[in-house]
Design an enzyme around this catalytic site. Structure first.
Site, mmCIF file in Angstrom:
data_model
loop_
_atom_site.group_PDB
_atom_site.id
_atom_site.type_symbol
_atom_site.label_atom_id
_atom_site.label_comp_id
_atom_site.label_asym_id
_atom_site.label_seq_id
_atom_site.Cartn_x
_atom_site.Cartn_y
_atom_site.Cartn_z
ATOM 1 N N GLU A 133 -46.633 -82.329 22.977
ATOM 2 C CA GLU A 133 -46.234 -81.056 22.365
ATOM 3 C C GLU A 133 -46.119 -79.935 23.390
ATOM 4 O O GLU A 133 -45.202 -79.121 23.353
ATOM 5 C CB GLU A 133 -47.255 -80.653 21.295
ATOM 6 C CG GLU A 133 -47.340 -81.584 20.096
ATOM 7 C CD GLU A 133 -46.311 -81.290 19.024
ATOM 8 O OE1 GLU A 133 -45.515 -80.351 19.190
ATOM 9 O OE2 GLU A 133 -46.302 -82.021 18.012
ATOM 10 N N HIS A 136 -42.719 -80.860 21.723
ATOM 11 C CA HIS A 136 -42.641 -80.095 20.480
ATOM 12 C C HIS A 136 -41.171 -79.892 20.122
ATOM 13 O O HIS A 136 -40.352 -79.633 20.997
ATOM 14 C CB HIS A 136 -43.324 -78.749 20.724
ATOM 15 C CG HIS A 136 -43.493 -77.897 19.520
ATOM 16 N ND1 HIS A 136 -44.347 -78.217 18.496
ATOM 17 C CD2 HIS A 136 -42.941 -76.695 19.185
ATOM 18 C CE1 HIS A 136 -44.311 -77.254 17.571
ATOM 19 N NE2 HIS A 136 -43.460 -76.325 17.969
ATOM 20 N N SER A 186 -43.552 -76.985 13.039
ATOM 21 C CA SER A 186 -44.145 -75.862 13.754
ATOM 22 C C SER A 186 -44.523 -74.763 12.762
ATOM 23 O O SER A 186 -45.303 -75.018 11.846
ATOM 24 C CB SER A 186 -43.188 -75.374 14.840
ATOM 25 O OG SER A 186 -43.846 -74.538 15.763
#
Length: 537
Positions: free
Chosen positions: A319, A440, A187
């Protein structure tokens, strides 16, 4: 309890031998200062090398983390004095040096740390590497850029550079090879990794890179000049100093209590509206006003010169789920879904919104790609998840790959999709992510052992479980890449397929990481995030 002594350039460290959840042992050196505390006159400034110490320094406990809001309690925690790293090894005096892996945590540039709550070393350290985790300055304290020499931005990025310099000087004392360092992050951490690969400041400090679910070509990856200045002025105004003079704002913000400063930032910028389109207030910027810039020119120009090392890019299959159901952003309500249904513009990232005329595609056409003639509702929440994933992750990751492939850099590029789905997924259970697919952040529960599992009464993966098999598979590939630059240098029991690098930009060969990993091919023109092509169909 056994203790281990190591001498680094600043003094003597006393580490500790610990038993991992797998029953083997590793040596931990925690809370090592890699820079002076960035407080007082050093707030908003480049990091400064640490002071040496006399005598023994206890390295058994983690150092203080950066000031942030705890996602579980919503309280402000941490300290401005936060620039510490941790080293994990199995032997400080081996016959040969080991590959070094440096983990850069995510958290939207506004939260997170290198501590074991999420990033315990137990899984990776079994694979005969040296693991380093670290903290860096977050939010306004780490990324304020007022575009003058007093606050030039990218302090958090320069923190990581200083940590890498410390590693280059000292890692051989922990059995690490300073000439074989791999940086990896997820990320915002993946974005930082991507940034480091092209910054002149980081040249020569590492040799391979892994960007997981984050690159600088994502819409949130880089902040433009006017936006960053305006965000700094808005914080000053919220705290009582309304001004358009950046020097006045700097002097004011420099004196505010760090916790009050971060709390004001969160209240101002982590709003419902920003959560809907995943816009982030403080991220990397061009810092050409600095006497020692991280990005002396536009990052995209540097990116087009090519990354001069092997790199892995990748993403998870769903995600967007992370941002719709769970403890991180909270559950999106039926009322909010109705708001989006009546005004789809609310979920489009500001940077993407500005790009729509160039594609060209209208807001209504974009909405129709994902929802057809259906309403945005609980029934179509996975469509919303798909849109968030496309605009905020997948589209930018492929753009980063395209730029790298067209740069002429003759280095292997590997692409993966992590699609393993499990009811016992550590991150899914810790964060209460309820939607189907692999969200995610979710792959990190298999790369690391999150110590929060203990606090929540969750059991580690049993040796005969599918989760355990994925842990072994993922850590084997990541550490093989760190050692050799090839994630599957030889067939092993845990990996039955050869992961091949990308060859051209028309068909993207990638590894689908599941219980049986396999190579698959992605054709850009068939992807929904190729909005220009999909609009024509």
């Amino acid at each position: 309890m056994n203790k281990v002594e190591v001498c680094v350039t600043e003094g003597k460290l006393i580490g500790i031998v610990e038993e991992s959840i797998h029953g083997d042992h590793f040596i931990a050196f925690r809370g090592i200062p890699y820079a002076k505390p960035p407080v007082g006159e050093l707030r908003f400034k480049d990091p400064v090398p640490p002071e040496p110490w006399s005598g023994n320094r206890d390295a058994s406990k983690y150092g203080k983390i950066a000031v942030q809001v705890d996602i579980f309690t919503q309280e402000v925690i941490g300290d401005e004095d936060c620039l510490y790293l941790n080293v994990f090894t199995t032997d400080t005096k081996p016959l040969k040096k080991r590959a070094v892996m440096v983990w850069i945590h995510g958290g939207g540039f506004f939260m997170g740390s290198g501590n074991a709550s999420f990033y315990g070393p137990d899984h990776i350290i079994r694979k005969d590497v040296v693991l380093v985790t670290l903290n860096y300055r977050l939010g306004v304290l780490g990324f304020l850029n007022l575009y003058h020499r007093m606050a030039t931005g990218n302090q958090g990025l320069k923190d990581v550079v200083m940590a890498l310099q410390w590693i280059k000087r000292n890692i051989s004392q922990f059995s690490g090879d300073p000439d074989n360092v791999t940086i990896f992050g997820e990320s915002a951490g993946g974005d930082i990794v991507h940034c480091l690969t092209i910054s002149p400041l980081a040249k020569g400090l590492f040799h391979k890179a892994i960007s997981q679910s984050g690159v600088m070509t994502n819409p949130w990856g880089i902040t433009e000049r006017d936006t960053c200045i305006n965000n700094g002025l808005r914080i000053a105004e919220k705290l009582g100093k309304a001004t358009s003079d950046t020097k006045v704002a700097y002097k004011f913000l420099k004196e505010i209590d760090a916790r009050k400063l971060r709390k004001a930032e969160i209240e101002l910028f982590l709003t419902k509206a920003r959560r809907l389109n995943l816009s982030i207030a403080f991220t990397p910027t061009v810092d050409s006003e600095s006497s020692n810039p991280f990005f002396p020119i536009e990052p995209l120009k540097l990116l087009h010169n090519g990354i001069k090392m092997p790199v892995i890019f990748g993403y998870n299959s769903s995600e967007g789920n992370f941002f719709l159901r769970g403890k991180f952003f909270g559950d999106i309500s039926e009322e909010t879904l109705k708001e989006i249904d009546s005004d789809f513009k609310k979920v489009i990232h500001p940077k993407i919104l500005r790009q729509l005329p160039e594609i060209p595609i209208t807001i209504s056409e974009l909405r129709a790609l994902y929802f057809g003639d259906k309403a945005v509702s609980e029934e179509t929440i996975m469509n919303y998840s798909d849109f968030l994933g496309d605009q905020c992750f997948y589209k930018g990751i492929i753009e980063a790959i395209d730029i790298q492939m067209s740069s002429g850099a003759n280095e292997p590029i590997y692409l993966y999709k992590f699609s393993y789905e499990s009811k016992t997924s550590p991150m899914k259970n810790i964060l209460n992510i309820q939607l189907p697919g692999t969200a995610h952040f979710e792959e990190l529960g298999y790369l690391f052992y999150p110590y929060l599992m203990k606090d929540l009464g969750l059991s580690p993966a049993a040796p005969d479980s599918k989760d355990y098999k994925i842990i072994n598979c993922l850590t084997q590939m990541w550490t093989d890449f760190a050692k050799t630059g090839n994630p599957t240098p030889a067939n092993k029991d845990s990996i039955s397929v050869k992961w091949t690098p990308l060859i051209n930009g028309n068909a993207y060969d990638y590894l689908n990481i599941n219980i049986k990993p396999q190579m698959e091919t992605l054709y850009k023109t068939e992807q929904r995030w190729d909005w220009q092509m999909r609009r024509k169909l």
